[in-house]
Motif scaffolding. Structure first.
Motif, PDB file in Angstrom:
ATOM      1  N   ALA A 137      -0.006  -0.061   7.907  1.00 29.79           N
ATOM      2  CA  ALA A 137       0.266   0.845   6.785  1.00 29.79           C
ATOM      3  C   ALA A 137       0.402   2.282   7.290  1.00 29.79           C
ATOM      4  O   ALA A 137       1.168   3.072   6.747  1.00 29.79           O
ATOM      5  CB  ALA A 137      -0.841   0.757   5.741  1.00 29.79           C
TER       6      ALA A 137
ATOM      7  N   VAL B 232      -6.473   4.641   3.676  1.00 29.36           N
ATOM      8  CA  VAL B 232      -6.538   3.733   2.527  1.00 29.36           C
ATOM      9  C   VAL B 232      -7.898   3.849   1.830  1.00 29.36           C
ATOM     10  O   VAL B 232      -8.934   3.594   2.447  1.00 29.36           O
ATOM     11  CB  VAL B 232      -6.288   2.267   2.987  1.00 29.36           C
TER      12      VAL B 232
ATOM     13  N   ALA C 202      -5.991   1.188  -1.850  1.00 27.50           N
ATOM     14  CA  ALA C 202      -4.765   1.865  -2.291  1.00 27.50           C
ATOM     15  C   ALA C 202      -4.544   3.064  -1.377  1.00 27.50           C
ATOM     16  O   ALA C 202      -5.485   3.529  -0.718  1.00 27.50           O
ATOM     17  CB  ALA C 202      -4.902   2.319  -3.740  1.00 27.50           C
ATOM     18  N   ASP C 203      -3.312   3.568  -1.360  1.00 26.38           N
ATOM     19  CA  ASP C 203      -2.956   4.765  -0.595  1.00 26.38           C
ATOM     20  C   ASP C 203      -3.866   5.929  -1.029  1.00 26.38           C
ATOM     21  O   ASP C 203      -3.829   6.353  -2.193  1.00 26.38           O
ATOM     22  CB  ASP C 203      -1.479   5.082  -0.883  1.00 26.38           C
TER      23      ASP C 203
ATOM     24  N   LEU D 142       0.843  -1.209   0.000  1.00 29.77           N
ATOM     25  CA  LEU D 142       0.000   0.000   0.000  1.00 29.77           C
ATOM     26  C   LEU D 142       0.873   1.252   0.000  1.00 29.77           C
ATOM     27  O   LEU D 142       0.642   2.181  -0.773  1.00 29.77           O
ATOM     28  CB  LEU D 142      -0.925   0.009   1.230  1.00 29.77           C
TER      29      LEU D 142
END
Ligand code: TXA
Ligand code: MG
Length: 335
Positions: free
Chosen positions: A128, A132, A33-34, A15
């Motif tokens: 992470a 996200v 996804a980021d 990510l």
């Protein structure tokens, strides 16, 4: 356990590097996804074949992260909704501060944010340490995956990693609550119900005409699009429409229909169903929660068996019944 820890760390790294990670949440599987990386978020749209004007939901690990994406102080209603119902199936819409990329927000000044409760989602988000963006991991217009098998079928080869989190507990996408103005407005019904929000003291805009029937009056930008359709034709009936059900079944081929509904509403139709050659299977749910959890899985099951149609007996539009009616109405047509 060790392997799962390893894959969560791999997911978090992917990510941060701009990859796509498919992960389980308590509602449905999401394709993540980021949220600050425009290029990575554009890949989500490609993988899902999603219309470019349908914004993504941003997932955060805890309530403290909300201030990091909001413009100014988060609205009280958003904080309260997350405090009361998160981690869990509620999403709040707030003004964003520009840290979320335009692909994720589709250029809107607002962003939809939620804190999922599934342990794999929580560990992934914590590892992470970035917001996200993750829409449901289905191809656009298809049912959302609520199990690992469905997620793999929908996105194999399109995500860099698919994390296994078993079956989703809620099975319906989160409730979306617009907190940008007063009163607040439910943009999409879900597991946190209107009744629960009213009981907690939220001021809610009146549902619009047709909301109870789920006839497409919710205002999330995504609600314009046809959603959730399996390959089988989905037909909807109220429990009292006995004649319509009889006529429909008489016109279908032998063993070609999956029937589903609450046990108490299927019961009055039982003799009819057991005599109709068209009925391949009847799924009787004991509660609205079980019904909600099973809808997309039932669609998946009908397609795997190559059935021609799904006949859903609608629950009443109260509690989670509102969300169930909403999803069924998008997936099919009345008899
Ligand atoms: O339960 C869920 O919410 C799942 C899991 C993966 O978290 N996610 C999900 O995402 O259902 P998706 O993309 O399938 O639905 C996102 C919905 C769309 O209807 C979209 O229009 C709405 O959220 N949305 C996103 N940003 C919004 C915004 N700024 N204002 C209003 N609606 C927004
Ligand atoms: Mg979706």
């Amino acid at each position: 356990m060790k392997r799962q820890q390893q894959s969560i760390e791999d997911g978090a790294r992917l990510l941060r590097e701009g990859g796509l990670v498919l992960f389980p949440t308590e509602t449905v599987y999401g394709l993540g996804a980021d949220a600050g990386n425009n290029r990575a978020c554009l890949r989500i749209f490609e993988a899902k074949e999603r219309p470019p004007d349908n914004p993504l939901i941003v997932h955060i690990a805890d309530i403290e992260q909300l201030a990091g994406v909001c413009e100014g102080a988060p609205p009280d209603s958003a904080l309260r909704a997350l405090e009361l119902f998160s981690p869990g199936p509620i999403t709040v819409v707030v003004a964003h501060n520009g840290s979320i990329c335009p692909a994720a927000t589709t250029g809107l000044p607002t962003v939809a944010v939620r804190i999922p409760s599934h342990p794999v989602a929580r560990s992934l988000l914590a590892a992470a340490a970035i917001p996200v963006a993750a829409p449901s991991a289905n191809r656009s217009g298809r049912p959302s995956p609520t199990s690992y098998a469905m997620a793999v079928e929908a996105m194999e080869g399109r995500a860099d990693l698919i994390l296994d989190g078993g079956t989703c507990e809620v099975g319906l996408e989160s409730t979306i609550l617009d907190c940008t103005g007063t009163p607040n407005r439910i943009l999409r019904p879900g597991g946190v119900t209107r009744e629960m929000l009213l009981d907690a003291g939220f001021h809610l805009a009146l549902p619009e005409e047709g909301d109870q029937g789920g006839e497409d009056h919710y205002r999330a930008p995504g609600s314009r699009y046809q959603h959730y359709r399996p390959k089988a034709a989905v037909r909807l009936a109220e429990s009292r429409e006995r004649e319509g059900v009889e006529r429909f079944l008489a016109a279908e081929g032998v063993a070609s229909v999956l029937v589903l509904g609450l046990r108490e509403q299927i019961e009055p139709l039982s003799s009819l169903l057991s005599l109709a050659p068209a009925v391949a299977e009847v799924q009787r749910f004991e509660s609205l929660e079980e019904f909600g959890r099973s809808i997309y899985d039932s669609f998946f099951r009908a397609d795997r068996r190559g059935l021609r149609s799904v006949l859903a007996i609608l629950p009443e539009g109260v509690g989670v019944g509102v969300a169930i009616r909403d999803r069924l109405a998008r997936a099919g047509t009345r008899l």
